[in-house]
Motif scaffolding. Structure first.
Motif, PDB file in Angstrom:
ATOM      1  N   ALA A 165      13.405  -7.560  -6.148  1.00 36.29           N
ATOM      2  CA  ALA A 165      12.745  -6.805  -5.081  1.00 36.29           C
ATOM      3  C   ALA A 165      11.353  -6.350  -5.492  1.00 36.29           C
ATOM      4  CB  ALA A 165      13.591  -5.596  -4.711  1.00 36.29           C
ATOM      5  N   LYS A 167      10.648  -4.294  -7.975  1.00 36.92           N
ATOM      6  CA  LYS A 167      10.652  -2.925  -8.475  1.00 36.92           C
ATOM      7  C   LYS A 167      10.634  -2.944  -9.994  1.00 36.92           C
ATOM      8  CE  LYS A 167      10.772   1.496  -7.678  1.00 36.92           C
ATOM      9  NZ  LYS A 167       9.687   2.165  -6.933  1.00 36.92           N
ATOM     10  N   ARG A 170      18.252   4.973  -2.136  1.00 37.61           N
ATOM     11  CA  ARG A 170      17.914   4.119  -0.993  1.00 37.61           C
ATOM     12  C   ARG A 170      18.064   4.869   0.329  1.00 37.61           C
ATOM     13  NH1 ARG A 170      16.813  -1.016  -2.146  1.00 37.61           N
ATOM     14  NH2 ARG A 170      17.533  -1.937  -4.100  1.00 37.61           N
ATOM     15  N   ASN A 204      12.946   1.672   0.659  1.00 39.92           N
ATOM     16  CA  ASN A 204      12.379   0.653  -0.234  1.00 39.92           C
ATOM     17  C   ASN A 204      12.118   1.196  -1.629  1.00 39.92           C
ATOM     18  OD1 ASN A 204      10.303   2.364   0.331  1.00 39.92           O
ATOM     19  ND2 ASN A 204       8.973   0.816   1.267  1.00 39.92           N
ATOM     20  N   GLU A 231      10.185   3.453  -2.645  1.00 39.59           N
ATOM     21  CA  GLU A 231       8.784   3.704  -2.969  1.00 39.59           C
ATOM     22  C   GLU A 231       8.567   5.087  -3.568  1.00 39.59           C
ATOM     23  OE1 GLU A 231       6.542   3.405   0.577  1.00 39.59           O
ATOM     24  OE2 GLU A 231       7.616   5.013   1.630  1.00 39.59           O
TER      25      GLU A 231
END
Length: 1295
Positions: free
Chosen positions: A1207, A1209, A1257, A1262, A1264
Motif C-alpha cells: 500500500a 506505507k 484504519r 488510508n 495518513e
C-alpha cells in the motif's frame, strides 16, 4: 435413486429454460413463471446486496425499484426452494435472509438465517450472516442473542465495515443490561470510528453523557452535556434533549446551590429545551414538576396540560397531577388522577402509594390497605418493607375498631372498586380526536361525559365539571350535613362551589377527569401507549418517586431514523427488567417525533431523530423495556411477530437455557409449503402450535460434540500435531439443527444427514455475491516447517491488507464457555472436602510431590496448613503495625461494602437474595485505614459486651436471639470498608517484606524460572508482584477467575480467619450463565453467587476456613470468592506453572477476553515469544501449543508487513528498550505485537499512542495520520522460531 441438492447455478440455468418447460402448460402458469426470471443486470445488482446495507439502503423513499427487485428475488428464491424440495445449497438461504432483512421482513429473514445455520458447518466464518442475524435479534429485543452475534462478527472480522454500527448497538444493549462499563467502551469505540453510521457523532456523545447520568455520575454528565451544547451545527432535536436533561438534573440533584437557584436553572434549561422542541411532552412534564416544587400551581397545571396534549398519556403525568390536587385539598380530583395513572400502568408503585396515602388521609383504611398491597406487588416498588409495616399497622387499627363502625360511617371518597369504574379522560383513548373535537366545538360536551381540552391558558384549576359520581357524592353529603366531620365539610364546600360554577359556566376548561369508560383496560390499545417514565411529584416528607412503567414505548418508524437508548432504573439494583406482555414489532409503532429520556429516579427511553440519513434502521425498544427478573433478556424482550406469522415450533434448549427461551422457528402462514421446507424435515416429530411470542435460540450456541473444534478453541491447540491436517476439524460432528436441538439433524462435511446419500452438490448461485473480507485461510505449513517455508507460504497474502489477530487455530470458531460437565454430580457430592496438606517442617514444604499435588488439574484448590510455622516466616512484617511504621502514606484502594453473612447476598433493602454485589471504590492511606481497622475492632468489642449483657438479661427467652439473628441477616446492613490492592512491588520500600517471601518453595515464589509470569519481562502489578489486603469482618473479594486463568497464591497474615468458596474451572460456563441471567458481566461485574442456585444447578462448591499462616493455592481457571471472618491482612500474587494446562487455559481466556472486548492483563503473544527465547520445553503438548502460536504470529507479522509495503506505507524501525512493557491498542485494548500504529503527533512528541491496525484504519482509512513502527526484525523472529524445538525429557535423557 440418490437425492440431489440443488445449487444456485442449476437454478440460474433453470430460469432461462423456464418457457420451454412450461410450454405445454396453461398460459397463466406460463406467464407467472416467466415473471420470476432474473435478468443479468438484476443479478449483478443483487450481487452487491447483503446485511451490511441494512439501514443504508433506502427502499421507502424513492426506492420503489429496489424494493420491487428485492421482492422479486425473494419470490424467485422461494419458488426454487419449493421446486427443489428444500435441497438447495446453504448460501441460498443466507442470501434469502439478507433480502428479507433489507425488506424488513424480519420473521422470514430469521427463518432463512436459521436454515443457513443448520446447513452450514462453518457459518461463523460468514460475518455478513452473523451481522444480519444480530440485526434481527436486535429488532426483536432479544439482546442476549444479539450481543453474542455482534461480538462474533467483531471477533471473526475486526475490520468489518459495519463495526461502528455494531459498537453503537452493543453500547445501547449493555446500557439496558446495566453493564455500564461495557456500554461506555462500545460508545467510545463507535465515536472514534470515521465510517458511516445511523447516528451522528453528536447523538453518540449524548448517549455517553446520558450513560454518566444513569450511573449517577451527575457532575460528569453535566460536563458532557454542556460540552455537547458547544458543538457547532448541533441538531435541534439533540439540543432540545440535552437541555431537557440538564434541566431535570438541576431539579433533582444538588448541582447549583440552594433550592431557589436550582429550580431557577432547571426552569431556564427546560424553557430553552421547549424553544428548540415545543412539542416535547416530556419537557412540559418536567417543567410542571419544577413549577410544582416552588408552589406555582397554576403554571404547573398548564405545563401538565401541555404534556398531555403534546404526547401520549403518561402514568407519571397523571400521578403528578394527583399529587398536585392532593396538595390543593381536592381529594376527589386527586383520586381520579391517581386512578388514571394506575389504569395506564397497573404496576405504577408511586401512584398506588400516593393513592393509599390519599385514602388514609380521608380515614378509609381498608381502601388504603388495598392500594399499598398493589404497590408492594409492583416490580418497581423500592419501599416494600416500609409498606408492609404500614399495612400491618392499619390492619391492627381495623381490628381494634368497634364492629360495624366502618359501615355506618360516611365515606369521603368512593371505594377503590367504585373509583376504578369512574370515567377516564378522553385523552387516554383518543388524545388527537379530543384535540380535533376541541377545535370544532366551542363548548364541552358534558352530557357525553367527555372533557374537550382547549388552550391550556384558558384553564382554571378550580373549575371542574361534576361527574354523576360527584353529583351522587354531593347528594350524600347534603343528606348528612349535620353529621359531617371537618374534612367532609370541606369536601362538601368544594363540591357545592363546583356545582354552582358548572351551572353558571358550561364552557369550563380544565384538566380532564370526566370521560367515557376506557373499554380496553385489559385489551391491546392501552398497552400500546407510550410510557413516559419520570419522577412522581414531591410531597414534602412523604413524597414518592414515580418509577418506570411496565409498558414498553413502541418505536416510531417514519421517514426519519430513530435509535433509542436504554438505561436502567436506579431503583432496580439487580438490573432485572420487564418487557411488555403484549408488544408489537417496531413497524407498527408511532410515527411522530418523540424523545423520552431517563431521569435519575426512573427508567426512560431516549429516541433520537437523524433527519440527514433516511435509513430504515430499527433500534432498541424503550429503555423502560425491562426483562423479567426470573429470566434473562433472551426471551422476555422478544416482540410479537407480524400477523402473517401464526405458528412457531417450540423446542427446549439443550445448552445455555436462559430462562424459558427457545428458538424462533417461524412458520410462514402465507406459504405453508415453504415454511415446512425452511423448518426442515427433521422437525416432523415436533409438535407445532399457536404461540404469541417468538421462541428464541441463538444459533451459535447449539454446539458440536466435545471433540469438535467448535466446543473449545484451545482444545484443538492442546492436541495439535505436526501434520497440517491436524488443524482441520474432524469429519463427523454432531450439529444440532437450529430448529430443533434434539431433532437428529446432523452434518457430514456440511450436509444434513437427510441428504447424506447425495453424491453431488451442484455449485451455483442465481446471484453472485461480492466476496466479503474473510479470515486468512489455513496454509499447508506445520509447526515443524521452517520459518523460511512459513514466510514463503505467506507471500502475497498480505496484499489485501487483511489481518487475523487470533492466536488460536484458523479453523476455530469464536470461543464459547464450557457446558456443565455431564453426567451431573449427585447431590451428596456437591460439598466436597477441600484438598489440604499439613506441613510440619521445612522439608515437607520443599517435598516435590507437593508441587505436583497443587498443580494437578483435578485439584481446583489446595490449602497448605501451617506453612508459616514450618518455614518460620515472620508474618509480623505484614502486620498493620509494621506497615504503618514502614510506609504510612502508601496508597490503599478502599471498597465500601455492606456487611452480610458469608453464604448469603441480599439486596440493600434486605428483601431478596441476589447475585449483584455493590462495592464502591475510593482511596486512602495505610495510616488512615489502620486507624479505621483499629476503631472497627474497638467498636466490635463494645457491641459484644452490650450483647452479652442483653443475653444475660433475656436468657430465659431463647427465641429472642434467633429472631434477632434472622433480622440481622436481612438488614439494615452495616457499611464496612475493605482495604484492597495495596501494591508492594517497590523493593526499596518493602525490602524486608519481599525478602521474607524468598523462603517459600520455588513453585509458589513471586519470581522463579518455572513461573511463566517471570518471563513477561515487565511488571504486571498484582500478578508478578505482591499485593496486600487489609480487612475487617465481612470484607469481600467477589467471585472471579484470576487474570488470564493463572494460578494464585494467598497467605493469611492474621490474626483473624477468612472463609473461601471455590468452584472448579469446568463449571465457569455455568456461573457465566448465571451472571448473564442476572444482567451481570462475568468478567467485569461484581457478583456473589447464590449457593442455592449453584446447588440446584449441580455445581460443586468447596468451602473452607483459611487460618493465619495458611497458604491457599488456587489452580488455573478456578472460580472463587472470599469473605473475612475476623480482622486480618492477606498477601497474594499470581504464578504460572510451566504446564500445558496452564498455557492452554491462559490462551483460551486471552481469546475469550478479545471476544468480550476486555483487556487481557497478561500479553500472551509477547509472553509466548519470551518463553521461546528463555525456556527449554520438554512437554510435547505445551511445545505444540506454543509453537503453533509462534507460527500464527509469524504469519500475521509477515502478511501485515507485506500489506503495508504494497500500500506504499513505510515501516520505520523502532526497536525495544530493556523491560519495555507489551503494547496494547489505546482504543480497543487488544495486544499489539511488533508492528505498532502510532499517531503522527504522539510519534513526534515521543509519547507513542499505540493503535492496532483495525482501529488505526477506522480512525484514518488510508493511515495518513499514522506511522508504523517495527520493534522486531523479521530475521530475529525467524531465528527464535527455528531455534524453539522440543527438548528431550529428563526421563529419556537419564535413560
Amino acid at each position: 435413486m440418490k437425492a440431489c441438492r440443488l445449487s444456485l447455478a442449476t437454478a440460474a440455468a433453470a430460469f432461462s429454460d423456464e418457457e420451454k418447460k412450461m410450454a405445454a402448460e396453461k398460459a397463466s402458469c406460463e406467464s407467472e413463471e416467466g415473471s420470476l426470471a432474473l435478468t443479468v443486470e438484476e443479478r449483478e445488482t443483487l450481487g452487491g446486496l447483503d446485511s451490511r446495507l441494512f439501514g443504508f439502503l433506502n427502499i421507502r423513499e424513492d426506492g420503489a425499484r429496489m424494493k420491487t427487485l428485492l421482492g422479486k428475488a425473494v419470490h424467485c428464491y422461494e419458488s426454487l426452494i419449493l421446486k427443489a424440495e428444500g435441497k438447495v445449497e446453504s448460501d441460498f438461504f443466507c442470501q434469502l435472509g439478507h433480502f428479507n432483512l433489507l425488506l424488513e421482513d424480519y420473521s422470514k429473514a430469521l427463518s432463512a438465517y436459521q436454515k443457513y445455520y443448520s446447513l452450514q458447518a462453518d457459518y461463523w466464518k460468514n460475518a455478513a450472516f452473523l451481522y444480519g442475524l444480530g440485526l434481527v435479534y436486535f429488532y426483536y429485543n432479544a439482546f442476549h442473542w444479539a450481543i453474542k452475534a455482534f461480538q462474533d462478527v467483531l471477533y471473526v472480522d475486526p475490520s468489518f465495515c459495519r463495526a461502528k454500527e455494531i459498537h453503537l448497538r452493543l453500547g445501547l444493549m449493555f446500557k439496558v443490561n446495566t453493564d455500564y462499563e461495557s456500554s461506555l467502551k462500545h460508545f467510545q469505540l463507535a465515536l472514534i470510528d470515521c465510517n458511516p453510521c445511523t447516528l451522528s457523532s453528536a447523538e453518540i456523545q449524548f448517549h455517553i453523557a446520558h450513560l454518566y447520568e444513569t450511573q449517577r455520575k451527575y457532575h460528569s454528565a453535566k460536563e458532557a452535556y454542556e460540552q455537547l451544547l458547544k458543538t457547532e451545527n448541533l441538531p435541534a432535536q439533540v439540543k432540545a434533549t440535552v437541555l431537557q436533561q440538564l434541566g431535570w438534573m438541576h431539579h433533582t440533584m444538588d448541582l447549583a446551590g440552594d433550592k431557589t437557584t436550582k429550580e431557577s436553572y432547571a426552569i431556564q434549561y427546560l424553557q430553552k429545551s421547549l424553544e428548540a422542541d415545543p412539542n416535547s411532552g416530556q419537557s412540559w412534564y418536567f417543567l410542571g414538576r419544577c413549577y410544582s416544587s416552588i408552589g406555582k400551581v397554576q403554571d404547573a397545571f398548564i405545563s401538565y396540560r401541555q404534556s398531555i396534549d403534546k404526547s401520549e398519556a403518561s402514568a407519571d403525568t397523571w400521578c403528578s397531577i394527583g399529587v398536585l390536587y392532593q396538595q390543593q385539598n381536592q381529594p376527589m380530583d386527586a383520586l381520579q388522577a391517581y386512578i388514571c395513572a394506575v389504569q395506564l400502568d397497573h404496576g405504577h408503585a408511586a401512584a398506588w402509594m400516593d393513592l393509599g396515602t390519599l385514602y388514609e388521609s380521608c380515614n378509609q383504611p381498608q381502601d388504603a390497605i388495598k392500594c399499598y398491597l398493589n404497590a408492594t406487588r409492583s416490580k418497581t416498588c423500592s419501599s416494600t418493607s416500609t409498606l408492609a409495616a404500614r399495612i400491618k399497622f392499619l390492619q391492627a387499627q381495623l381490628c381494634n375498631l368497634p364492629q360495624g363502625s366502618l359501615q355506618n360511617k360516611t365515606k369521603l371518597l368512593p371505594s377503590i372498586e367504585e373509583a376504578w369504574s369512574l370515567p377516564i379522560p378522553a385523552e387516554l383513548t383518543s388524545r388527537q380526536g379530543a384535540m380535533n373535537s376541541a377545535q370544532q366545538n366551542g363548548s364541552d360536551n358534558w352530557n357525553s361525559g367527555q372533557t374537550i381540552s382547549l388552550h391550556p391558558v384558558q384553564q382554571q384549576t378550580h373549575s371542574w365539571g361534576l361527574t354523576p359520581q360527584k353529583l351522587q357524592h354531593l347528594e350524600q353529603l347534603r343528606a348528612n350535613k349535620d353529621n359531617l366531620n371537618p374534612a367532609q365539610r370541606l369536601m362538601l364546600e368544594q363540591l357545592e362551589s363546583q356545582f354552582v360554577l358548572m351551572e353558571q359556566r358550561q364552557n369550563t376548561f380544565t384538566l380532564p377527569h370526566n370521560c367515557t369508560n376506557l373499554t380496553s383496560i385489559t385489551g391491546e390499545p392501552w398497552r400500546k401507549q407510550l410510557s413516559n417514565s419520570a419522577q412522581g411529584l414531591h410531597k414534602g416528607q412523604s413524597s414518592h418517586l414515580a418509577g418506570p412503567n411496565d409498558e414498553q414505548p413502541l418505536f416510531p418508524t417514519g421517514s426519519t431514523q430513530y435509535l433509542q437508548a436504554a438505561c436502567t432504573s436506579s431503583q432496580n439494583q439487580n438490573g432485572h427488567h420487564t418487557l411488555p406482555r403484549n408488544s408489537v414489532p417496531q413497524g407498527d409503532a408511532l410515527n411522530h417525533l418523540s424523545s423520552y429520556i431517563a431521569t435519575s429516579g426512573g427508567q426512560k427511553g431516549i429516541t433520537f431523530t437523524k433527519e440527514s440519513k433516511p435509513s430504515r434502521n430499527r433500534s432498541l425498544g424503550s429503555e423502560s423495556s425491562r426483562h423479567s427478573g426470573n429470566t434473562s433478556n433472551s426471551c422476555a424482550g422478544i416482540k410479537e411477530l407480524p400477523n402473517h406469522v401464526h405458528q412457531v415450533t417450540t423446542v427446549a434448549i439443550s445448552s445455555l437455557n436462559h430462562g424459558e427461551s427457545v428458538s424462533p422457528n417461524l412458520i410462514i402462514a402465507d406459504n405453508p409449503q415453504l415454511s415446512a421446507l425452511l423448518i426442515g424435515k427433521a422437525n416432523d416429530n415436533v409438535d407445532t402450535g399457536t404461540c404469541g411470542k417468538v421462541n428464541n435460540t441463538h444459533p451459535v450456541i447449539h454446539t458440536k460434540t466435545d471433540n469438535s473444534v467448535a466446543s473449545s478453541p484451545s482444545s484443538v491447540i492442546s492436541t495439535a500435531t505436526p501434520s497440517p491436517k491436524s488443524t482441520e476439524p474432524t469429519s463427523t460432528h454432531s450439529v444440532a439443527s437450529l430448529n430443533s436441538p434434539h431433532s437428529g439433524l446432523h452434518t457430514i462435511n456440511g450436509e444434513g444427514l437427510e441428504n447424506s446419500q447425495s453424491s453431488t452438490k451442484v455449485d451455483l448461485p442465481v446471484v453472485n455475491h461480492k466476496s466479503s473480507p474473510q479470515i486468512i485461510p489455513s496454509m499447508s505449513v506445520s509447526i515443524y516447517s521452517s520459518s523460511t517455508e512459513v514466510l514463503k507460504a505467506c507471500r502475497n497474502l498480505g496484499k489485501n491488507g487483511l489481518s487475523n489477530s487470533h492466536i488460536l487455530l484458523d479453523k476455530c470458531p469464536p470461543p464459547r464457555p464450557p457446558a456443565s460437565p455431564y453426567p451431573p454430580l449427585p447431590k451428596e457430592k456437591l460439598n466436597p472436602p477441600t484438598p489440604s496438606i499439613y506441613l510440619e517442617n521445612k522439608r515437607d514444604a520443599f517435598f516435590p510431590p507437593l508441587h505436583q499435588f497443587c498443580t494437578n488439574p483435578k485439584n481446583p484448590v489446595t490449602v497448605i496448613r501451617g506453612l508459616a510455622g514450618a518455614l518460620k516466616l515472620d508474618l509480623g512484617l505484614f502486620s498493620t503495625k509494621t506497615l504503618v511504621e514502614a510506609n504510612n502514606e502508601h496508597v490503599v484502594e478502599v471498597r465500601t461494602q455492606l456487611l452480610q453473612p458469608a453464604d448469603e447476598n441480599w439486596d440493600p433493602t434486605g428483601t431478596k437474595k441476589i447475585w449483584r454485589y455493590e462495592s464502591n471504590r475510593s482511596h486512602t492511606t495505610i495510616a488512615k485505614y489502620a486507624q479505621y481497622q483499629a476503631s472497627s475492632f474497638q467498636e466490635s468489642l463494645r457491641e459484644e459486651n452490650e450483647r452479652k449483657t442483653q443475653i444475660k438479661d433475656y436468657s430465659d427467652n431463647e427465641s429472642t436471639s434467633s429472631e434477632n439473628s434472622g433480622r440481622r441477616r436481612k438488614g439494615p446492613f452495616k457499611t464496612i470498608k475493605f482495604g484492597t490492592n495495596i501494591d508492594l512491588s517497590d523493593n526499596k520500600k518493602w525490602k524486608l517484606q519481599l525478602h521474607e517471601l524468598t523462603k517459600l518453595p520455588a513453585f509458589v515464589r513471586v519470581v522463579s524460572a518455572g513461573n511463566l509470569l517471570s518471563h513477561v519481562g515487565h511488571t504486571i502489578v498484582g500478578m508478578n508482584t505482591v499485593q496486600l489486603y487489609m480487612k475487617v469482618p465481612g470484607s469481600r473479594t467477589p467471585g472471579h477467575q484470576e487474570n488470564n486463568n493463572f494460578c494464585s497464591v494467598n497467605i493469611n497474615i492474621g490474626p483473624g480467619d477468612c472463609e473461601w468458596f471455590v468452584v472448579p474451572e469446568d463449571y465457569w460456563g455455568v456461573l457465566n450463565e448465571f451472571c448473564e441471567k442476572n444482567n451481570l458481566n462475568f468478567l467485569m461485574s461484581s457478583w456473589w453467587p447464590n449457593l442455592e442456585d449453584l446447588y440446584e444447578a449441580n455445581v460443586p462448591v468447596y468451602r473452607f476456613i483459611q487460618r493465619p499462616g495458611d497458604l491457599v493455592w488456587i489452580n488455573a481457571g478456578t472460580v472463587h470468592w472470599v469473605q473475612a471472618i475476623g480482622w486480618c491482612n492477606n498477601i497474594a500474587w499470581n504464578v504460572g506453572p510451566l504446564t500445558a494446562c496452564q498455557y492452554k487455559l491462559a490462551v483460551e481466556r486471552y481469546e475469550w477476553n478479545k471476544l468480550k472486548n476486555v483487556k487481557s492483563v497478561v500479553p500472551m503473544v509477547h509472553l509466548s515469544w519470551n518463553m521461546a527465547r528463555n525456556i527449554k520445553v520438554s512437554d510435547p503438548k505445551l511445545f505444540e501449543m506454543m509453537k503453533y502460536c509462534l507460527l500464527k504470529i509469524l504469519k500475521q507479522c509477515q502478511t501485515l508487513r507485506e500489506a503495508l509495503v504494497a500500500a506504499g506505507k513505510e515501516v520505520l524501525w523502532h526497536g525495544r528498550t530493556k523491560n519495555e512493557p507489551a503494547h496494547y491498542c489505546s482504543v480497543c485494548e487488544v495486544e499489539v505485537f511488533n508492528l505498532l500504529f502510532v499517531t503522527n503527533e504522539s510519534n513526534s512528541q515521543k509519547t507513542y499512542i499505540v493503535h492496532c491496525q483495525d482501529c488505526a484504519r477506522k480512525t484514518s482509512g488510508n493511515l495518513e495520520n499514522f506511522v508504523v513502527l517495527e520493534q522486531y526484525k523479521m530475521e530475529d523472529l525467524m531465528q527464535v522460531y527455528d531455534q524453539f524445538t522440543l527438548a528431550p525429557s529428563l526421563t529419556s535423557s537419564s535413560s
